[in-house]
Design a protein around this motif. Structure first.
Motif, PDB file in Angstrom:
ATOM      1  N   LEU A 150       0.950  -1.114   0.146  1.00  0.00           N
ATOM      2  CA  LEU A 150       0.018   0.006  -0.029  1.00  0.00           C
ATOM      3  C   LEU A 150       0.912   1.120  -0.014  1.00  0.00           C
ATOM      4  O   LEU A 150       0.502   2.106  -0.639  1.00  0.00           O
ATOM      5  N   LEU A 151       1.931   1.331   0.887  1.00  0.00           N
ATOM      6  CA  LEU A 151       2.760   2.382   0.771  1.00  0.00           C
ATOM      7  C   LEU A 151       3.605   2.549  -0.602  1.00  0.00           C
ATOM      8  O   LEU A 151       3.570   3.760  -1.100  1.00  0.00           O
ATOM      9  N   SER A 163       1.025   4.243  -2.710  1.00  0.00           N
ATOM     10  CA  SER A 163       1.096   5.610  -2.337  1.00  0.00           C
ATOM     11  C   SER A 163       2.073   6.648  -2.899  1.00  0.00           C
ATOM     12  O   SER A 163       1.757   7.565  -3.623  1.00  0.00           O
ATOM     13  N   TYR A 164       3.480   6.094  -2.888  1.00  0.00           N
ATOM     14  CA  TYR A 164       4.625   6.683  -3.356  1.00  0.00           C
ATOM     15  C   TYR A 164       4.477   6.924  -4.873  1.00  0.00           C
ATOM     16  O   TYR A 164       4.749   8.017  -5.436  1.00  0.00           O
ATOM     17  N   ASP A 220       1.730   7.183  -6.557  1.00  0.00           N
ATOM     18  CA  ASP A 220       0.542   8.176  -6.860  1.00  0.00           C
ATOM     19  C   ASP A 220       0.982   9.411  -6.758  1.00  0.00           C
ATOM     20  O   ASP A 220       0.780  10.440  -7.535  1.00  0.00           O
ATOM     21  N   MET A 221       1.934   9.564  -5.505  1.00  0.00           N
ATOM     22  CA  MET A 221       2.521  10.775  -5.337  1.00  0.00           C
ATOM     23  C   MET A 221       3.384  11.464  -6.392  1.00  0.00           C
ATOM     24  O   MET A 221       3.479  12.373  -6.880  1.00  0.00           O
TER      25      MET A 221
END
Length: 204
Positions: free
Chosen positions: A174-175, A178-179, A181-182
């Motif tokens: 999940l992390l 997220s990275y 997406d950022m």
């Protein structure tokens, strides 16, 4: 966010079964009820049908299979000596007393936004209902369907995102997402997010 405790009594077996069904979907009673209450506030109605599961035709009661054409609730027969002292009384004086089966109850505790609780309570009161009765009704429907009714909005942020429900590998995945997406600029400002939640009735 400020929350208050909401405590209701509910059949213990029902509570445990529904909790297991919700957990399998990454949810808890708290997240499910919070979403349900907000939907009731937004739509000013109970957003699910109250119905029993459909039974096969050959299992439905008929006048030939029920007493005098009427259905009777199952009862448990107890002797007075089972519940009261029989000191000084002979066994022949025992009286059979019929009681409806008594369910064992437990306490369901959830934390809820005080404004959501107040508004939901007021709307339900106008319908002649209480939060306690509503929770029992939705719990029975989940028990019948083995899932949340389709007409009830599922919480956007499921409890399965909580680290308590995830393995270390799942958290790392999940992390990583997220990275990515950022880095790709897939972001939304807090102001836009709050506005979207308000439009969907998930933020008051």
């Amino acid at each position: 966010m400020k929350t208050v405790n909401l405590q209701v009594r509910i059949n213990e077996d029902l509570k445990q079964e529904v909790s297991s069904i919700l957990k399998a979907q990454g949810l808890s009673y708290t997240s499910m009820l919070d979403a349900l209450f907000r939907q009731i506030i937004k739509e000013r109605r109970i957003p699910f049908a109250i119905a029993l599961p459909t039974a096969p035709i050959d299992e439905r009661p008929t006048p030939s299979t029920i007493n005098n054409g009427t259905y009777e609730q199952p009862q448990t027969t107890l002797k007075a000596s089972d519940t009261t002292s029989t000191y000084g009384a002979s066994p022949s004086n025992e009286i059979d007393i019929a009681f409806d089966t008594i369910d064992k109850t437990g306490v369901l505790n959830i934390r809820i936004n005080p404004k959501v609780k107040t508004l939901t309570t007021a709307i339900l009161k106008e319908m002649g209902l209480t939060i306690s009765l509503l929770i029992t009704l939705i719990s029975k429907q989940i028990q019948f369907l083995k899932a949340i009714p389709n007409s009830v909005n599922k919480p956007i942020a499921c409890d399965s995102m909580n680290a308590d429900f995830l393995t270390d590998e799942e958290i790392n995945q999940l992390l990583e997402l997220s990275y990515i997406d950022m880095e790709q600029g897939n972001l939304i400002s807090a102001e836009d997010l709050f506005e979207q939640l308000k439009k969907e009735g998930l933020l008051l």
